[in-house]
Scaffold this motif. Structure first.
Motif, PDB file in Angstrom:
ATOM      1  N   ARG A  15     -21.990 -42.809 -28.099  1.00  0.00           N
ATOM      2  CA  ARG A  15     -22.685 -43.555 -27.059  1.00  0.00           C
ATOM      3  C   ARG A  15     -24.131 -43.890 -27.441  1.00  0.00           C
ATOM      4  NH1 ARG A  15     -21.027 -39.426 -23.367  1.00  0.00           N
ATOM      5  NH2 ARG A  15     -18.855 -39.746 -22.786  1.00  0.00           N
ATOM      6  N   ALA A  16     -24.574 -43.421 -28.620  1.00  0.00           N
ATOM      7  CA  ALA A  16     -25.963 -43.647 -28.999  1.00  0.00           C
ATOM      8  C   ALA A  16     -26.212 -45.128 -29.258  1.00  0.00           C
ATOM      9  CB  ALA A  16     -26.275 -42.845 -30.259  1.00  0.00           C
ATOM     10  N   ASP A  17     -27.440 -45.559 -29.045  1.00  0.00           N
ATOM     11  CA  ASP A  17     -27.739 -46.955 -29.347  1.00  0.00           C
ATOM     12  C   ASP A  17     -28.607 -47.093 -30.581  1.00  0.00           C
ATOM     13  OD1 ASP A  17     -29.943 -45.899 -28.252  1.00  0.00           O
ATOM     14  OD2 ASP A  17     -30.233 -47.418 -26.694  1.00  0.00           O
ATOM     15  N   CYS A  18     -28.932 -45.978 -31.201  1.00  0.00           N
ATOM     16  CA  CYS A  18     -29.660 -46.038 -32.447  1.00  0.00           C
ATOM     17  C   CYS A  18     -29.454 -44.710 -33.169  1.00  0.00           C
ATOM     18  CB  CYS A  18     -31.147 -46.268 -32.167  1.00  0.00           C
ATOM     19  SG  CYS A  18     -32.043 -46.694 -33.642  1.00  0.00           S
ATOM     20  N   VAL A  19     -29.076 -44.782 -34.437  1.00  0.00           N
ATOM     21  CA  VAL A  19     -28.753 -43.551 -35.151  1.00  0.00           C
ATOM     22  C   VAL A  19     -29.576 -43.488 -36.441  1.00  0.00           C
ATOM     23  CG1 VAL A  19     -26.929 -42.219 -36.250  1.00  0.00           C
ATOM     24  CG2 VAL A  19     -26.408 -43.583 -34.233  1.00  0.00           C
ATOM     25  N   VAL A  20     -30.244 -42.352 -36.633  1.00  0.00           N
ATOM     26  CA  VAL A  20     -30.932 -42.090 -37.893  1.00  0.00           C
ATOM     27  C   VAL A  20     -30.190 -40.944 -38.559  1.00  0.00           C
ATOM     28  CG1 VAL A  20     -33.077 -41.423 -38.996  1.00  0.00           C
ATOM     29  CG2 VAL A  20     -33.127 -42.718 -36.853  1.00  0.00           C
ATOM     30  N   ALA A  21     -29.688 -41.173 -39.750  1.00  0.00           N
ATOM     31  CA  ALA A  21     -29.008 -40.108 -40.472  1.00  0.00           C
ATOM     32  C   ALA A  21     -29.824 -39.766 -41.713  1.00  0.00           C
ATOM     33  CB  ALA A  21     -27.601 -40.535 -40.847  1.00  0.00           C
ATOM     34  N   ALA A  22     -30.152 -38.480 -41.841  1.00  0.00           N
ATOM     35  CA  ALA A  22     -30.988 -38.072 -42.968  1.00  0.00           C
ATOM     36  C   ALA A  22     -30.245 -37.062 -43.815  1.00  0.00           C
ATOM     37  CB  ALA A  22     -32.285 -37.459 -42.453  1.00  0.00           C
ATOM     38  N   GLY A  23     -30.064 -37.395 -45.068  1.00  0.00           N
ATOM     39  CA  GLY A  23     -29.468 -36.438 -46.008  1.00  0.00           C
ATOM     40  C   GLY A  23     -28.053 -36.065 -45.639  1.00  0.00           C
ATOM     41  N   GLY A  75     -23.113 -51.648 -30.486  1.00  0.00           N
ATOM     42  CA  GLY A  75     -24.349 -52.366 -30.728  1.00  0.00           C
ATOM     43  C   GLY A  75     -25.473 -51.520 -31.272  1.00  0.00           C
ATOM     44  N   ALA A  76     -25.178 -50.302 -31.683  1.00  0.00           N
ATOM     45  CA  ALA A  76     -26.246 -49.434 -32.165  1.00  0.00           C
ATOM     46  C   ALA A  76     -26.707 -49.872 -33.556  1.00  0.00           C
ATOM     47  CB  ALA A  76     -25.760 -47.996 -32.217  1.00  0.00           C
ATOM     48  N   GLU A  77     -27.980 -49.662 -33.836  1.00  0.00           N
ATOM     49  CA  GLU A  77     -28.505 -49.851 -35.186  1.00  0.00           C
ATOM     50  C   GLU A  77     -28.405 -48.516 -35.893  1.00  0.00           C
ATOM     51  OE1 GLU A  77     -29.934 -52.233 -36.995  1.00  0.00           O
ATOM     52  OE2 GLU A  77     -29.725 -53.870 -35.549  1.00  0.00           O
ATOM     53  N   ILE A  78     -27.994 -48.547 -37.137  1.00  0.00           N
ATOM     54  CA  ILE A  78     -27.779 -47.285 -37.832  1.00  0.00           C
ATOM     55  C   ILE A  78     -28.494 -47.301 -39.173  1.00  0.00           C
ATOM     56  CG2 ILE A  78     -26.025 -45.819 -38.901  1.00  0.00           C
ATOM     57  CD1 ILE A  78     -24.212 -46.827 -36.547  1.00  0.00           C
ATOM     58  N   LEU A  79     -29.239 -46.248 -39.416  1.00  0.00           N
ATOM     59  CA  LEU A  79     -29.962 -46.120 -40.672  1.00  0.00           C
ATOM     60  C   LEU A  79     -29.586 -44.806 -41.320  1.00  0.00           C
ATOM     61  CD1 LEU A  79     -33.556 -46.906 -41.550  1.00  0.00           C
ATOM     62  CD2 LEU A  79     -32.864 -44.525 -41.756  1.00  0.00           C
ATOM     63  N   VAL A  80     -29.296 -44.874 -42.603  1.00  0.00           N
ATOM     64  CA  VAL A  80     -28.989 -43.652 -43.328  1.00  0.00           C
ATOM     65  C   VAL A  80     -30.014 -43.507 -44.450  1.00  0.00           C
ATOM     66  CG1 VAL A  80     -27.299 -42.410 -44.710  1.00  0.00           C
ATOM     67  CG2 VAL A  80     -26.545 -43.860 -42.824  1.00  0.00           C
ATOM     68  N   ALA A  81     -30.733 -42.396 -44.424  1.00  0.00           N
ATOM     69  CA  ALA A  81     -31.692 -42.126 -45.479  1.00  0.00           C
ATOM     70  C   ALA A  81     -31.095 -41.069 -46.381  1.00  0.00           C
ATOM     71  CB  ALA A  81     -33.002 -41.623 -44.871  1.00  0.00           C
ATOM     72  N   ASP A  82     -30.726 -41.474 -47.575  1.00  0.00           N
ATOM     73  CA  ASP A  82     -30.085 -40.520 -48.483  1.00  0.00           C
ATOM     74  C   ASP A  82     -30.115 -41.105 -49.882  1.00  0.00           C
ATOM     75  OD1 ASP A  82     -27.695 -38.129 -47.891  1.00  0.00           O
ATOM     76  OD2 ASP A  82     -28.006 -38.945 -49.914  1.00  0.00           O
ATOM     77  N   PRO A  83     -30.456 -40.291 -50.860  1.00  0.00           N
ATOM     78  CA  PRO A  83     -30.499 -40.823 -52.226  1.00  0.00           C
ATOM     79  C   PRO A  83     -29.109 -41.068 -52.804  1.00  0.00           C
ATOM     80  CG  PRO A  83     -31.003 -38.485 -52.220  1.00  0.00           C
ATOM     81  CD  PRO A  83     -30.907 -38.897 -50.787  1.00  0.00           C
TER      82      PRO A  83
END
Lengths: 178, 837, 328
Positions: B370-378, B399-407
């Protein structure tokens, strides 16, 4: 008084009837010496039949074991190389079987059939547990015609897609024609 | 709230409810094929027709396509509707083959049920049936297209719900075909759900093909233990063998579906080589004898060297009962505090995650959807916790924006923003985001450009990556319900608080901002709860063994040799022990080294509790009693023809029961062990769970997070026992090695599954294409990595969308990753070279 | 002294012969019953053990002796074991007063062909017959089973009802013979058997006798289609055998009593007296079996009505009429 006479008469009649029976020939069939021919549909020892091609009819669908009221049938289904489903083992515990015939009714391939042979007594109860080798017979039993895999629609050595009874050729999914 | 009357019964439902669902609430199951609660309605099958007698809609309509409205009067048994459904089912059955006896769906087939319920008993159509050629869809799913009734459930699940494109409808009209363009294995790691959702037998479970009918199965609600998400499953057993695992609906955890790792990962419990008898040095013996032998030796060691010479080691796959019992025995006997992870840093990260989660922050997977914005780290969801990826996809679909920060190179089945921040700079990246969020909520005006440049700098990003975070940051500012996901497997210790801080900052000015840690193992949360100060860490433990101060080691359902990096050292160390007691249900390498081995049951055989990543305590019921599967006992043929009162191979007991027996043999009264019962045992060891005692276990589990001070979850202050976080990148030109999990092939239990071994990929290492170019490597090269511990050989794969300066290696059994001496590991570039060809 | 010894030896010989004969006959009565009943029902009956199934009684005995003897958990062990013995013993003791021939002269010594000639012989018979019901009632109660208990209670009720009719039906006989001694009663039938002067008493006695021996149509205490096997449901092996034996000895005793009291006992032309008695006993027993093959079981209320409302008044009436005839 009248009823007393009637009662006495009834009693006398009864005694006379039974007395007369003394001189009739017994109707008993003396079983081990005299074997009566039983009707073909008598429900006794169970067999697994072959289809007209000579292959095992049983597809191990578990319907007989599901319908069995005493749970005396157990099996394991498996797949042959050509895709034919069969029973890798099939066991009927005749010590438990009540010969109700429901398995035969449930069988979708005419594989399991009851025969009139009933002399299956054993002293060792384990010998009443029949395995597939003991159950298989080399004929079609009461149903001479039916061959499940010729109508089933699944691919086996017998028929591929579209080659079973009343089937069209497989759809060409890559054509553009309407 | 619309009120409507269905079959003369009134019901009030939330707005937007479909009539078919409203009827289901009344207990009226309207026949359906295409409608699925998890997939929504399309109105393809026409089976759910009902008559609308009064109200805004009139006449015969599809109940799945009509929203419930005020004043509706619906009749499901109206003559016209019944007649209509009878014709529909007859039409759907026109081309259906005559193969129910040989179809695995038989007995659990919706089409069978609805054919009967629709009143279609006899085939009237005597014409020819349409046929299709089937496709090979890999080792997990069997395809039989003749049976299809064209409800579109498979393509809707596969493409819309889970976001994979390689299976779908082809052709038109009467020729519609569901499949791939070409034969080949399905790409989706969620393909097993096709089996569950297909209303007939088009897709059937290949590993359990022809094993059993549904009615013969012992079925019980279970919990998946192949990752920390704790998806709800139904375990199916027959003839002393787990034959199938299916998804179980859970509103909070996994919804309707599970991943293929959970579905096909169970065979470890049936393996022919599974140890079922206890062993001592003198060979096989009874469980009692082995416990006595272990107890005697333990008593001897603790009287000679003191109780601190005995150490215990569990794992994150232990049930909560086992973990608690292990802790309890150690406490009562004065042994060393038990550890649960081979990597001390990981242990600390789990502890930190558990302490940072509280009820206001922790979210379930349903809340991620149900989130509308997701930040995923590592975190690499598809590989570490696959169902999380599906949850994120549902958020994306909303419709959520999703960002994944991971090398690492991350694949997700939906478009997302990948920022390949290095692990080193993850914290500052998150801090930057947090500051950004804080700025925006202060309303002081966003100096985006400044902050973003800062983020980019901190994150070590190329300027070409800049536009994406900008758009994402806008979305993050505008979001109402953001969620922060954070991994624990590869990240630095400081990343966890940074993620929590980001969630906390995001919560300012919003109702909610969630935080979700993906933990290493099904019961890692339990291990984190239990693990307290005083545990020296696994490396210290090994040092003590090497120095001779620890003489005995008890390992419960754990395989350090599988998890630990430096294999040679561990082998040598374990060899130095006077006594190695191993309890396990796997024939693991550690188990084979044991002086005393005690077989245990799996969670399929004795019910057990697991705490998932969000602190949800779930109970997996036992599905069968254990014992050697009949198929193995019979050697493939029929079961043995013997009468016996016992079950062959029923020797194993639950690990916590064996531990209790060991404790009793050592003189602890039974009332302090098994006499406590599982609830009290858990309450005794985790005081904050005392309040659960006597609770009736609800089917959806108990969320044990409390609203109060999060620190109380970890007993005592955070233990920092001198081991520094060796996360600092050494100076010079180094590659950081990241050991990662793959969906298939790396997780300890599921990698023993035969079907999954057939679908897992050959292991390969990955590096950025720029790095590869510099080193002169190209895609597919055989690479040799020389380390102190030995060489690691692998095939190289290059990617553009990943961090520079990292080498990603899977913890695959076919890869010699255990030659890595220690994690984190930095290797100079000259140690990496191409294998001479 | 020598005479005393001779008397003792004589007694033992008589006992042995009578007892042996009684038990042998009881065993073969089973065969007779099964064979006869089978023919009434157009069957063969036992025909596997020996020719015509003649070895069947031996096979049955062996079976009964070798079967497991079970005692139910809740049973009163002592009474449970005692009950079959009571039934079998009382039945056999009754035979003690039945004369099977006139006085015999052996080596100048008079030998009465009766075990013991009691001057209250008939009362002795009734006393033992009443005792026999204890076996049934106790066995039923001691088994701790509802079926047994019901059977036992039915047995007791039936015995009390029919004992009365049985006794009353014989009062005219005693009046005619002017003695309770069975030997004397036989003596009194020198000219004609009492059946000719006392047909009503004969009928009442026959009916009551069948009821006493719990035979169809009066087998309510066993009533296998209601009570499994009635009072002996819980018995097996030789204990069950004793009940069985008791029933068949009882049949013989009652047959003998009918013969002695109404059919002139051992009297008859040409054949030796014991043979005549034997023939008469067998005829009575065959009649009983024939009845079994003909009549269905009475309902409980019919049983009681027959006993109390018909047989007892009829017997009383018979006494009054006989008394009047004797008096005048």
């Amino acid at each position: 008084m009248k009823s007393l006479v009637e009662a006495a008469k009834a009693l006398a009649e009864g005694f006379a009837t039974t007395f007369n029976h003394l001189f009739r020939r017994p109707v008993t069939e003396e079983y081990p010496e005299v074997h009566r021919v039983l009707p073909a549909r008598t429900r006794a020892r169970i067999v697994l039949t072959l289809d007209p091609d000579g292959e095992e009819r049983c597809v191990a669908c578990y319907l007989c074991s599901a319908v069995c009221p005493v749970s005396c049938i157990s099996m394991q289904s498996a797949e042959k190389e050509d895709g034919r489903r069969y029973a890798s083992w099939f066991r009927i515990n005749f010590a438990r079987c009540i010969y109700c015939g429901l398995c035969e009714e449930a069988c979708p391939t005419s594989a399991i059939q009851l025969t009139p042979y009933f002399e299956t007594c054993e002293r060792d109860i384990l010998r009443l547990v029949y395995e597939k080798e003991d159950l298989l017979v080399q004929h079609q039993g009461k149903d001479k015609e039916y061959n499940f895999y010729k109508v089933a629609g699944v691919v086996t050595r017998l028929a591929g897609k579209g080659e079973h009874a009343r089937e069209e050729k497989p759809v060409n999914v890559k054509t553009n024609l309407p | 709230m619309p009120r409507l009357i269905i079959d003369e019964r009134e019901i009030e439902v939330p707005p937007g409810t479909k009539v078919i669902d409203a009827a289901e609430r009344l207990g009226i199951l309207i026949p359906r094929f295409c409608y699925h609660e998890g997939l929504g309605a399309v109105g393809a099958c026409r089976m759910c027709a009902v008559q609308f007698v009064e109200g805004p809609v009139k006449g015969l309509q599809m109940s799945c396509m009509v929203d419930a409205q005020d004043g509706m009067v619906v009749s499901t048994s109206h003559e016209e509707a019944v007649e209509f459904r009878r014709f529909i089912i007859e039409c759907l059955m026109l081309n259906h083959p005559h193969d129910c006896p040989v179809c695995d769906e038989g007995g659990q087939c919706l089409l069978q049920d609805e054919t009967v319920s629709g009143g279609h008993g006899l085939r009237r159509y005597q014409g020819k049936k349409r046929t299709y050629r089937d496709q090979y869809l890999g080792e997990l799913i069997a395809h039989e297209m003749n049976r299809c009734i064209h409800c579109y459930r498979c393509s809707r699940f596969y493409q819309e719900f889970s976001g994979y494109r390689d299976l779908g409808p082809l052709q038109i009209a009467n020729r519609v075909f569901y499949g791939r363009f070409k034969d080949g294995p399905l790409e989706s790691p969620f393909s097993g759900n096709l089996v569950d959702i297909c209303p007939t037998g088009v897709y059937t479970d290949k590993p359990s093909r022809y094993k059993a009918r549904r009615w013969d199965l012992q079925r019980t609600p279970s919990v998946c233990i192949h990752c920390s998400l704790g998806c709800n499953t139904v375990a199916n057993a027959r003839y002393r063998e787990v034959v199938r695992v299916e998804a179980r609906f859970s509103g909070e955890v996994n919804g309707h579906f599970i991943c293929d790792r959970g579905r096909f990962g169970f065979p470890y419990t049936n393996l022919p080589g599974r140890p079922r008898t206890a062993r001592t040095a003198g060979g096989e013996c009874s469980q009692g004898e082995a416990v006595a032998a272990a107890a005697e030796k333990l008593r001897e060691i603790s009287s000679t060297f003191g109780p601190q010479a005995v150490a215990c080691f569990g794992s994150s796959r232990n049930s909560l009962e086992t973990q608690c019992m292990l802790k309890r025995i150690c406490r009562l006997q004065g042994w060393q505090v038990p550890g649960f992870f081979v990597d001390p840093a990981l242990e600390r990260r789990v502890r930190a995650a558990v302490s940072l989660l509280d009820a206001s922050a922790g979210v379930s997977m349903r809340e991620v959807e149900r989130a509308d914005c997701v930040v995923a780290a590592g975190v690499d969801p598809v590989n570490e916790a696959p169902m999380l990826a599906l949850a994120m996809r549902q958020a994306f679909r909303r419709g959520a924006e999703i960002l994944v920060a991971d090398p690492r190179p991350i694949f997700l089945p939906f478009p997302f923003i990948h920022v390949p921040v290095s692990m080193e700079r993850m914290d500052s990246f998150l801090e930057g985001l947090a500051r950004l969020a804080g700025e925006s909520s202060d309303g002081t005006g966003v100096r985006e450009a400044d902050l973003l440049s800062q983020i980019v700098q901190n994150g070590g990003l190329a300027s070409s990556d800049l536009p994406l975070p900008v758009s994402f940051c806008r979305a993050l500012f505008g979001s109402q319900n953001p969620v922060v996901l954070c991994g624990t497997e590869c990240v630095r210790e400081s990343t966890l608080p940074a993620a929590a801080a980001l969630a906390r900052d995001l919560r300012k000015g919003r109702d909610r901002a969630g935080l979700l840690y993906v933990l290493p193992g099904a019961n890692a949360f339990g291990a984190g709860l239990l693990n307290s100060q005083g545990h020296p860490g696994f490396s210290r433990l090994l040092e003590s063994v090497e120095s001779g101060s620890v003489r005995a080691l008890i390992v419960t359902e754990s395989d350090p040799l599988n998890d630990f990096c430096h294999r040679d050292r561990l082998l040598g160390t374990l060899g130095k022990l006077d006594l190695l007691v191993v309890m396990d249900f796997l024939d693991s390498e550690t188990a084979r080294m044991a002086h005393v081995f005690l077989p245990t049951t799996t969670h399929f055989e004795s019910g057990s509790c697991f705490v998932n990543h969000e602190g949800r305590l779930q109970y997996a019921e036992a599905v069968h009693h254990g014992g050697i599967p009949i198929e193995q006992a019979g050697g493939g043929s029929h079961p043995p023809r013997v009468y016996r009162g016992d079950i062959p191979g029923e020797g194993p007991k639950a690990a916590w029961v064996i531990l209790a027996e060991l404790g009793r043999t050592l003189g602890i009264p039974d009332r302090d062990l098994l006499g406590l019962g599982p609830w009290s045992l858990i309450g005794e060891e985790i005081p904050s769970l005392k309040r659960l005692e006597g609770t009736v276990f609800p089917p959806e589990g108990i969320r044990i997070l409390s609203d109060g001070d999060p620190v109380q979850w970890v007993q005592g202050p955070e233990a920092r026992d001198g081991e520094d976080d060796r996360g600092a990148v050494p100076p010079g030109d180094f590659f950081e090695i990241l050991l990662t999990h793959w969906t298939f092939g790396t997780e300890e239990l599921s990698s023993r599954s035969g079907p999954l071994q057939k679908v897992e990929k050959e292991p390969y290492g990955m590096m950025h294409s720029d790095d590869a170019r510099v080193l002169g490597f190209s895609e597919g090269d055989r690479i040799v990595l020389s380390l102190e511990g030995g060489q690691i050989r692998f095939r190289l794969s290059v990617a553009d969308r990943m961090g520079r300066g990292v080498l990603v290696l899977p913890r695959h059994r076919k890869l010699a990753w255990r030659n890595i001496p220690e994690m984190p590991c930095f290797v100079p570039r000259d140690r990496i070279r191409r294998e001479d060809s | 002294m020598i005479m005393w010894f001779a008397g003792l030896i004589l007694l033992i010989v008589k006992l042995a012969v009578v007892l042996g004969f009684l038990l042998f006959l009881a065993a073969y009565l089973v065969w007779v019953e099964r064979k006869f009943l089978a023919r009434l029902q157009i069957r063969y009956g036992p025909n596997r053990a020996g020719r015509y199934g003649l070895l069947q009684p031996i096979a049955d005995t062996v079976k009964m002796l070798t079967k497991e003897d079970t005692i139910p958990d809740g049973a009163d062990k002592g009474l449970f074991c005692l009950a079959p013995a009571v039934v079998a013993m009382t039945a056999m003791l009754m035979f003690a007063v039945v004369p099977f021939g006139p006085e015999l002269s052996v080596f100048g010594r008079k030998v009465p062909l009766v075990i013991t000639d009691l001057n209250i012989g008939l009362l002795f018979v009734f006393a033992l017959s009443s005792l026999g019901v204890y076996g049934v009632a106790l066995g039923g109660w001691a088994s701790n089973s509802k079926y047994s208990l019901l059977g036992g209670i039915r047995g007791a009720a039936q015995m009390i009802s029919y004992e009365l009719a049985l006794g009353l039906s014989l009062v005219p006989i005693v009046m005619l013979a002017r003695s309770f001694s069975v030997v004397d009663i036989v003596q009194a039938q020198e000219r004609y058997p009492f059946i000719l002067v006392q047909p009503v008493a004969f009928v009442i006695f026959m009916i009551s006798a069948m009821a006493e021996s719990k035979r169809i149509p009066f087998d309510l205490p066993e009533a296998e289609n209601e009570l499994v096997a009635g009072f002996h449901t819980e018995y097996s092996g030789i204990r069950f055998g004793l009940f069985f034996l008791g029933e068949y000895v009882h049949m013989q005793v009652l047959g003998a009593l009918v013969a002695v009291l109404f059919l002139g006992g051992w009297r008859g032309p040409f054949l030796p007296p014991p043979v005549w008695l034997f023939i008469k006993i067998i005829l009575v027993v065959l009649f009983m079996i024939w009845t079994r093959g003909t009549l269905p079981r009475l309902r409980y209320d019919q049983l009681m009505t027959l006993g109390w409302k018909m047989l007892i008044p009829l017997a009383l009436l018979n006494i009054v009429v006989t008394g009047a005839v004797v008096l005048f």
